[in-house]
Design a protein around this motif. Structure first.
Motif, short mmCIF file in Angstrom:
data_model
loop_
_atom_site.label_atom_id
_atom_site.label_comp_id
_atom_site.label_asym_id
_atom_site.label_seq_id
_atom_site.Cartn_x
_atom_site.Cartn_y
_atom_site.Cartn_z
N PHE A 1 0.82 -1.21 0.00
CA PHE A 1 0.00 0.00 0.00
C PHE A 1 0.86 1.26 0.00
CE2 PHE A 1 -3.90 -2.11 0.32
CZ PHE A 1 -4.96 -1.22 0.54
N GLU A 2 1.94 1.25 0.75
CA GLU A 2 2.70 2.47 1.04
C GLU A 2 3.16 3.23 -0.21
OE1 GLU A 2 5.85 5.19 1.79
OE2 GLU A 2 6.14 3.25 0.79
N PRO A 3 3.62 2.58 -1.30
CA PRO A 3 4.03 3.35 -2.47
C PRO A 3 2.86 3.95 -3.24
CG PRO A 3 5.04 1.16 -2.45
CD PRO A 3 3.92 1.15 -1.46
N ARG A 4 1.64 3.50 -2.95
CA ARG A 4 0.50 3.86 -3.80
C ARG A 4 -0.60 4.64 -3.08
NH1 ARG A 4 1.73 -1.94 -4.94
NH2 ARG A 4 2.72 -2.00 -6.99
N PHE A 5 -0.64 4.55 -1.76
CA PHE A 5 -1.70 5.19 -0.99
C PHE A 5 -1.11 5.89 0.24
CE2 PHE A 5 -3.68 1.53 -3.06
CZ PHE A 5 -4.80 2.10 -3.64
N GLY A 6 -1.77 6.95 0.65
CA GLY A 6 -1.43 7.62 1.90
C GLY A 6 -2.65 7.66 2.81
N ALA A 7 -2.52 8.41 3.90
CA ALA A 7 -3.60 8.52 4.89
C ALA A 7 -4.12 7.13 5.27
CB ALA A 7 -4.74 9.38 4.35
N MET A 8 -3.20 6.18 5.40
CA MET A 8 -3.62 4.81 5.69
C MET A 8 -4.15 4.71 7.12
SD MET A 8 -0.80 2.44 3.72
CE MET A 8 0.62 3.31 4.35
N VAL A 9 -5.22 3.94 7.26
CA VAL A 9 -5.85 3.71 8.55
C VAL A 9 -5.95 2.20 8.76
CG1 VAL A 9 -7.89 4.08 10.00
CG2 VAL A 9 -7.16 5.85 8.39
N VAL A 10 -5.45 1.73 9.89
CA VAL A 10 -5.48 0.31 10.22
C VAL A 10 -6.43 0.10 11.39
CG1 VAL A 10 -4.15 -1.72 10.92
CG2 VAL A 10 -3.09 0.03 9.47
N LEU A 11 -7.41 -0.77 11.21
CA LEU A 11 -8.31 -1.15 12.29
C LEU A 11 -8.09 -2.62 12.62
CD1 LEU A 11 -10.67 -0.75 14.24
CD2 LEU A 11 -12.24 -1.23 12.33
N PRO A 12 -7.45 -2.92 13.76
CA PRO A 12 -7.28 -4.32 14.16
C PRO A 12 -8.57 -4.86 14.79
CG PRO A 12 -5.61 -2.86 15.17
CD PRO A 12 -6.73 -2.01 14.66
N LEU A 13 -8.90 -6.10 14.47
CA LEU A 13 -10.09 -6.75 15.00
C LEU A 13 -9.65 -8.02 15.75
CD1 LEU A 13 -12.35 -6.46 11.83
CD2 LEU A 13 -12.37 -4.98 13.84
N SER A 14 -10.02 -8.11 17.00
CA SER A 14 -9.65 -9.26 17.82
C SER A 14 -10.89 -10.08 18.16
CB SER A 14 -8.97 -8.81 19.11
OG SER A 14 -9.86 -8.03 19.89
N PRO A 15 -10.72 -11.37 18.43
CA PRO A 15 -11.88 -12.19 18.79
C PRO A 15 -12.54 -11.74 20.09
CG PRO A 15 -10.03 -13.58 18.14
CD PRO A 15 -9.50 -12.18 18.28
N ARG A 16 -11.72 -11.41 21.12
CA ARG A 16 -12.25 -11.02 22.43
C ARG A 16 -11.37 -9.94 23.04
NH1 ARG A 16 -16.07 -14.66 23.60
NH2 ARG A 16 -15.95 -16.68 22.51
N PRO A 17 -11.87 -9.19 24.00
CA PRO A 17 -11.06 -8.15 24.63
C PRO A 17 -9.76 -8.72 25.19
CG PRO A 17 -13.35 -7.96 25.33
CD PRO A 17 -13.25 -9.24 24.56
N GLY A 18 -8.67 -8.02 24.93
CA GLY A 18 -7.37 -8.44 25.44
C GLY A 18 -6.66 -9.47 24.61
N GLU A 19 -7.30 -10.03 23.60
CA GLU A 19 -6.66 -11.03 22.74
C GLU A 19 -6.00 -10.36 21.54
OE1 GLU A 19 -9.43 -14.05 21.64
OE2 GLU A 19 -9.59 -14.86 23.68
N PRO A 20 -4.97 -10.99 20.96
CA PRO A 20 -4.33 -10.42 19.77
C PRO A 20 -5.32 -10.32 18.61
CG PRO A 20 -2.97 -12.16 20.73
CD PRO A 20 -4.29 -12.22 21.42
N ALA A 21 -5.09 -9.34 17.76
CA ALA A 21 -5.94 -9.17 16.58
C ALA A 21 -5.78 -10.37 15.66
CB ALA A 21 -5.56 -7.90 15.84
N SER A 22 -6.89 -10.81 15.07
CA SER A 22 -6.86 -11.92 14.13
C SER A 22 -7.00 -11.45 12.69
CB SER A 22 -7.98 -12.92 14.45
OG SER A 22 -9.24 -12.27 14.40
#
Length: 247
Positions: A180-201
């Motif tokens: 993405f980086e060479p082609r887009f800016g203003a990138m926004v990442v939304l991590p989604l995890s199964p449950r609170p406190g767990e790593p994003a899947s």
């Protein structure tokens, strides 16, 4: 074939019983389309779930559903018609990994779309176990250069100031950001995890063509509560068709 309800029954889609089947990722991708989107491109659309979710939630005015598998494309066209979107959506026989001249000939014009969305195959060559059914295998596995081709196609098809939104496994974030980086800016990442406190899947990544704004990493959001299988209220509303994904 099966007939499956999405968005609390607002959409009913035909899809193969044993092939690649649309799930939560496709719904989240469609629900992540910004309000006020005009023309939407769903790359590798499958039976059309993500693009049709965006239309059903009134996030986009019209959508092109690009799919290379002929049988799956036929189902996408059927789903467009049977859900009343014949005037707003088109199923295109197009391979997003093809050369630019072939892509354009298939109807994917450059600098055209307000938003381009994709749920690309997520196993690199030699990773995972290929699915026995051909359409499912193609939807889950790709060669080492394919991810770059998907992002390149998204960048070519998006208009100036347009957006690309991908949903992808969290472990693939570094590879996706690198493309993405060479082609887009203003990138926004939304991590989604199964449950609170767990790593994003999984992650949602949004970028704006031509922007030079820096990346924003949002706080992780949990799909479920600490216990049980019920979805958190925000996601329950999305899957019931009562809300889009605000991010």
């Amino acid at each position: 074939m099966t007939r499956d309800a999405f968005l609390g029954g607002r959409l009913t889609l035909s899809q193969p019983r044993n092939g690649f089947r649309a799930g939560l990722d496709s719904v989240l991708l469609g629900a992540a389309v910004p309000a006020g989107t005009g023309r939407l491109l769903d790359m590798g659309a499958g039976v059309g779930t993500a693009g049709l979710v965006a239309l059903a939630l009134e996030r986009a005015t019209g959508a092109d559903l690009a799919e290379r598998d002929a049988a799956t494309l036929d189902l996408a066209a059927r789903n467009i018609a049977e859900n009343g979107f014949a005037g707003r959506a088109v199923a295109l026989a197009a391979d997003v990994e093809a050369k630019a001249v072939q892509r354009r000939a298939a109807g994917l014009a450059d600098n055209t779309y307000d938003v381009v969305i994709a749920n690309p195959p997520f196993f690199g060559s030699g990773q995972g176990t290929p699915a026995p059914e051909a359409s499912r295998a193609a939807a889950r596995h790709m060669g080492p250069e394919a991810l770059d081709l998907w992002v390149r196609c998204a960048a070519a098809c998006a208009r100036a100031g347009g957006m690309a939104i991908f949903i992808y496994p969290a472990q693939g974030l570094a590879a996706l950001l690198a493309r993405f980086e060479p082609r887009f800016g203003a990138m926004v990442v939304l991590p989604l995890s199964p449950r609170p406190g767990e790593p994003a899947s999984r992650i949602l990544l949004r970028g704006t063509k031509g922007s030079r704004a820096p990346l924003t990493l949002l706080a992780s959001r949990a799909m479920h509560g600490p216990t049980g299988n019920d979805f958190a209220p925000e996601f329950d509303a999305v899957f019931r068709g009562a809300a889009a994904l605000d991010w």
